[in-house]
Design a protein around this motif. Structure first.
Motif, mmCIF file in Angstrom:
data_model
loop_
_atom_site.group_PDB
_atom_site.id
_atom_site.type_symbol
_atom_site.label_atom_id
_atom_site.label_comp_id
_atom_site.label_asym_id
_atom_site.label_seq_id
_atom_site.Cartn_x
_atom_site.Cartn_y
_atom_site.Cartn_z
ATOM 1 N N VAL A 4 -29.835 40.493 28.324
ATOM 2 C CA VAL A 4 -29.638 39.493 29.376
ATOM 3 C C VAL A 4 -28.356 38.726 29.071
ATOM 4 O O VAL A 4 -28.244 38.072 28.031
ATOM 5 C CB VAL A 4 -30.829 38.513 29.444
ATOM 6 N N SER B 291 -28.121 40.827 35.422
ATOM 7 C CA SER B 291 -29.286 40.549 34.573
ATOM 8 C C SER B 291 -30.372 39.848 35.374
ATOM 9 O O SER B 291 -31.569 40.132 35.220
ATOM 10 C CB SER B 291 -28.887 39.680 33.384
ATOM 11 N N TYR C 284 -34.349 41.304 36.008
ATOM 12 C CA TYR C 284 -35.538 40.717 35.387
ATOM 13 C C TYR C 284 -36.237 39.646 36.218
ATOM 14 O O TYR C 284 -37.308 39.188 35.821
ATOM 15 C CB TYR C 284 -35.159 40.132 34.022
ATOM 16 N N ALA D 20 -37.858 40.291 30.285
ATOM 17 C CA ALA D 20 -37.010 41.207 29.518
ATOM 18 C C ALA D 20 -37.712 41.662 28.244
ATOM 19 O O ALA D 20 -37.602 42.819 27.829
ATOM 20 C CB ALA D 20 -35.681 40.538 29.180
#
Length: 321
Positions: A97, A124, A128, A161
């Protein structure tokens, strides 16, 4: 620590089995053990994952990963040192991330509003962010490809994540999982499998009032697969099935396939939707427009009805003609 040494250590095996049991039962772990013996803690956690994967039960593995990710979130918020934002950003980088303190991207009212915000790279964020309208990127400040989020939402992204990382680790270490499966007595996890293994979803194949609309069928299919659904999908399927004549207990049983299932909470929520508790208001099935705005309409309003409850009757009438 070598895998064979971990498997052959009764102490680590017992720790791993206890870790697996507590995760599946969603019981708290004492974070002190992580601080006092980090190597044993890490070895037992990895072995617990391999044992979960060795059962070859996807639902049990997903439940383990979901519970571990929630424990990870709790540790981030409570363990001294990890609470520091810079540390969390380093953890984020290890999880794939991309993030930085928001003041490096934007200043002014956005930073002041969120208090201690974080800027997350949009790629990112999309990867997620939970599948829920609250997390739609259109509802977030976006500055030059960075999505600005409050700290608690950043931590939630890291939870997602981390869960993905757990499942990825299991997939990428099939040989290790196989060695664990061959080395450990299956009877050690027999009780856990009986209690937490996924039970086939029992639902009418061709219910009254015709077939389910594509949106509700997609939600049911996701439940059968043991997927974690967004709150909007859970609300929609509960209202729909109540309309179709399912009782509260049938719907509660349906949600047992969810990795984060909590019977007490689920029963209260379904009873609330049914108007049996709380404000005693029975909720209507969301319209097709609402389902589409929530990202839950796979046909993009292509079914020709205004509400999912009309779909079955329409198909039945069309076939009779």
């Amino acid at each position: 620590m070598a895998l064979d040494a971990v498997i052959n250590s009764k102490n680590l095996l017992d720790m791993a089995l206890e870790r697996l049991r507590k995760s599946l039962a969603r019981e708290p772990l004492n974070p002190r053990s992580c601080i006092d013996s980090p190597e044993d803690w890490a070895a037992a956690a990895r072995l617990a994952l391999y044992i979960a994967a060795a059962t070859k039960n996807p639902y049990l593995l997903k439940r383990f990963a979901d519970s571990e990710s929630k424990r990870f979130l709790e540790l981030m918020r409570k363990v001294p040192g990890i609470q520091d934002l810079r540390c969390k950003i380093e953890i984020a980088r290890d999880l794939g991330v991309v993030a930085k303190p928001a003041h490096e991207v934007v200043t002014g009212i956005v930073v002041a509003t969120f208090g201690n915000p974080v800027a997350v790279r949009w790629t990112s964020y999309l990867r997620y962010a939970p599948q829920d309208p609250f997390w739609a990127m259109i509802n977030r400040p976006v500055v030059k490809g960075w999505v600005v989020v409050p700290l608690e939402d950043f931590e939630r992204l890291l939870e997602e994540a981390y869960e993905e990382q757990i499942l990825k680790t299991a997939r990428e270490n099939e040989l290790a999982v196989g060695r664990v499966a061959a080395s450990i007595d299956a009877s050690l996890v027999e009780d856990l499998l009986k209690k937490y293994a996924h039970k086939p979803l029992k639902a009418p194949s061709q219910p009254a009032e015709g077939p389910h609309p594509p949106c509700m069928k997609a939600i049911l299919d996701a439940l059968k697969s043991g997927d974690n659904l967004p709150h909007t999908a859970r609300f929609a399927i509960a209202t729909y099935l109540l309309h179709r004549g399912w009782d509260v207990e049938q719907i509660v049983d349906l949600f047992r396939t969810s990795p984060d299932f909590n019977e007490k909470i689920t029963r209260y929520q379904v009873q609330h939707i049914a108007g049996q508790v709380g404000g005693r208001k029975e909720y209507a099935v969301p319209s097709c427009e609402t389902m589409n705005s929530w990202g839950l309409c796979p046909t993009n309003l292509g079914c020709g009805v205004k509400n999912p409850v009309q779909y079955g009757r329409k198909v039945t009438v069309k076939k009779s003609n």
